[in-house]
Design an enzyme around this catalytic site. Structure first.
Site, mmCIF file in Angstrom:
data_model
loop_
_atom_site.group_PDB
_atom_site.id
_atom_site.type_symbol
_atom_site.label_atom_id
_atom_site.label_comp_id
_atom_site.label_asym_id
_atom_site.label_seq_id
_atom_site.Cartn_x
_atom_site.Cartn_y
_atom_site.Cartn_z
ATOM 1 N N LYS A 177 75.314 79.056 85.900
ATOM 2 C CA LYS A 177 75.954 80.084 86.723
ATOM 3 C C LYS A 177 77.272 80.435 86.054
ATOM 4 O O LYS A 177 78.254 79.706 86.151
ATOM 5 C CB LYS A 177 76.245 79.615 88.153
ATOM 6 C CG LYS A 177 76.686 80.793 89.046
ATOM 7 C CD LYS A 177 77.582 80.395 90.197
ATOM 8 C CE LYS A 177 79.050 80.450 89.846
ATOM 9 N NZ LYS A 177 79.586 81.813 89.601
ATOM 10 N N PRO A 211 79.915 80.254 96.435
ATOM 11 C CA PRO A 211 79.378 79.802 97.714
ATOM 12 C C PRO A 211 77.862 79.953 97.842
ATOM 13 O O PRO A 211 77.248 79.247 98.643
ATOM 14 C CB PRO A 211 80.114 80.685 98.726
ATOM 15 C CG PRO A 211 81.395 81.053 98.053
ATOM 16 C CD PRO A 211 81.026 81.216 96.608
ATOM 17 N N GLY A 214 76.432 78.866 93.205
ATOM 18 C CA GLY A 214 77.016 77.583 92.815
ATOM 19 C C GLY A 214 76.592 76.456 93.735
ATOM 20 O O GLY A 214 76.207 75.374 93.279
ATOM 21 N N GLU A 252 85.834 69.388 85.303
ATOM 22 C CA GLU A 252 87.045 69.690 84.524
ATOM 23 C C GLU A 252 87.842 70.657 85.367
ATOM 24 O O GLU A 252 87.448 71.802 85.549
ATOM 25 C CB GLU A 252 86.670 70.278 83.164
ATOM 26 C CG GLU A 252 87.828 70.268 82.169
ATOM 27 C CD GLU A 252 88.618 71.552 82.181
ATOM 28 O OE1 GLU A 252 89.735 71.550 82.774
ATOM 29 O OE2 GLU A 252 88.159 72.545 81.613
ATOM 30 N N CYS A 286 94.101 75.863 81.672
ATOM 31 C CA CYS A 286 94.281 74.653 82.482
ATOM 32 C C CYS A 286 95.192 73.637 81.799
ATOM 33 O O CYS A 286 95.835 72.831 82.471
ATOM 34 C CB CYS A 286 92.925 74.027 82.816
ATOM 35 S SG CYS A 286 91.886 73.710 81.378
ATOM 36 N N GLU A 384 99.515 74.502 90.357
ATOM 37 C CA GLU A 384 99.065 75.235 89.182
ATOM 38 C C GLU A 384 99.185 76.731 89.454
ATOM 39 O O GLU A 384 98.562 77.252 90.374
ATOM 40 C CB GLU A 384 97.624 74.861 88.851
ATOM 41 C CG GLU A 384 97.117 75.466 87.563
ATOM 42 C CD GLU A 384 95.726 74.988 87.198
ATOM 43 O OE1 GLU A 384 95.470 74.751 86.010
ATOM 44 O OE2 GLU A 384 94.884 74.842 88.114
#
Length: 477
Positions: A177, A211, A214, A252, A286, A384
């Protein structure tokens, strides 16, 4: 295929070796973040699409996993060659799809995953799947089975390859996906997989939302493992759903990485390097070194150098050779980053460079932004941001620097700069993250990549990434 209005039609999914219609009639618009115009539509896939893809992957698994590693290697090398042959086209696609300047997208967004795919091709043929004996036991490593791969928009090819390439090399079959925000390069990868002649069902692609698609992947009893890259909140949800069928999960997730500039570090080198690694990909990375920790007595000096370096990051079109910051990926991300800047101001940080007003007429742009005098309790020091926002923080001594660096729910990456390399490495060992660079050490695609704490579970890249997709069996003789 392109519609009469110039919008690319990518509304089919790739299942069992062919492009087929989704069972859902819905579509998702893909928006160019520079022009704010719709450039493509992809299928808004369904749980039924996932069922079909998983069934195809299960049918293909026995034959694919039984192939000698050398044969899997040949297929994956064809994929790597296909990526290389289309590199310029794919870099432009990335620039339009998610906004990274094309001159950076070519080596980073395309060059790195192409190299990784070639590495996985090599490992498929050389890894010792039956290499170990303990007493009367033969220790064998076998593919985990059908892998569900759920991938992000910020590095939309690289993060796919780290999962799909490693899983296929290990002998697994895959249901991917891709991100619905920047999915077009994943469609190009599916075309390359098809051209490489992989057996039907070995690689499958179902586009859609987290939603729906996934969660269907994470929950599916026919999926043996889920590998997810994305936000920590979404990763927690994937892990919770996957736990219903007790499947393996690799995550991750987010980061809030500290860059520790030790007493005696050459700030003229360390600060510009740190600014670049904070602002790369418009801060949508990230591992971005978003917290710069400096000795208190050098705070003013570091701040001045940071502002000077940050001013070099001109925002603009990804196809403008002078631009170093492309747009943020979408309007939601623009609002999010602006909100964090406002939070920093409200909580008392010193905004020494404000990137909110870029002067550009269109696009989801935030310019280079630098805060100084940031304290560990501030929101911009803890959460973040995923934008070109640097927080400069003062520390008292080395122990205080390590304490601040580790005072985070995240543990993905970090940096240390020091006049003495051995002393800097000693500090790096104390930082609780999965990756630390010393004195600007370059990213190594063959090294294991992953996080501590809420930055994730598992490792990607090279042989360690391959081993995430293997089960260990002992055979007593």
């Amino acid at each position: 295929m392109t519609s009469p209005g110039g919008v690319a039609d990518r509304t089919r999914i790739y299942v069992d070796g062919r492009w087929t219609d989704s069972t859902s009639s819905g579509v998702i618009d893909v928006v160019d973040p520079t022009t704010e115009q719709v450039i493509a539509q992809v299928a808004d896939g369904s749980a039924a699409d996932v069922d079909a893809a998983v069934a195809a992957a299960r049918r293909a698994f026995d034959e694919w996993s039984a192939l000698p590693g050398g044969e899997r290697s040949s297929y994956l090398q064809k994929v790597a060659d296909g990526l290389s042959s289309r590199a310029d086209e794919l870099a432009e696609l990335i620039a339009r799809d998610m906004g990274m300047p094309v001159r950076l997208a070519a080596p980073i967004q395309i060059g790195m995953p192409t190299a990784n795919m070639a590495t996985f091709a090599q490992l498929a043929g050389t890894y010792g799947f039956d290499a170990e004996e303990i007493g009367n036991s033969l220790i064998v490593r076998e593919p985990v089975g059908v892998v569900g791969a759920i991938t992000p928009w910020n590095y939309p090819l690289h993060q796919v390859v780290l999962k799909v390439g490693a899983a296929l090399a290990a002998g697994c079959t895959v249901v991917l996906k891709p991100t619905e925000v920047a999915p077009l390069v994943s469609y190009a990868l599916a075309e390359i997989m098809d051209a490489a002649g992989l057996p039907p069902g070995v690689f499958n692609l179902v586009s859609g939302t987290g939603p729906v698609v996934g969660e269907a992947i994470a929950r599916h009893p026919g999926v043996d493992m889920v590998s997810f890259t994305g936000s920590t909140g979404a990763g927690k949800r994937v892990a919770a759903v996957a736990s219903e069928t007790v499947k393996r999960v690799a995550l991750e997730l987010g980061g809030k990485s500290a860059n520790v500039l030790l007493e005696g570090a050459d700030l003229a080198k360390a600060v510009p390097d740190g600014v670049f690694k904070c602002f790369l990909n418009s801060g949508q990375t990230c591992t971005a070194l978003t917290r710069m920790l400096v000795p208190r007595e050098r705070l003013a000096e570091a701040t001045e150098l940071a502002v000077g370096a940050a001013r070099q990051f001109a925002p603009g079109s990804p196809f403008d050779g002078a631009a170093r910051l492309g747009p943020l990926v979408n309007a939601r991300q623009l609002e999010r980053v602006r909100g964090y800047i406002e939070s920093g101001v409200a909580e008392g940080a010193e905004l020494v460079l404000d990137g909110r007003d870029t002067g550009l007429d269109s696009g989801y742009f935030v310019g280079p932004t630098v805060f100084s005098g940031v304290t560990p309790d501030m929101t911009i020091a803890r959460e973040e941001i995923f934008g070109p926002v640097l927080s400069i923080m003062a520390y008292e001594d080395e122990d205080d620097a390590v304490r601040i660096a580790n005072d985070s729910e995240y543990g993905l990456a970090g940096g240390v700069w020091g006049a003495d390399t051995d002393a800097a490495v000693a500090v790096a060992r104390r930082i609780r993250t999965g990756q630390v660079e010393v004195n600007g050490g370059s990213f190594n695609t063959a090294a294991p990549f992953g996080g501590y704490k809420q930055s994730g579970i598992g490792r990607e890249g090279g042989v360690y990434g391959l081993e995430e997709f293997l089960e260990i069996k002992s055979i007593q003789r």
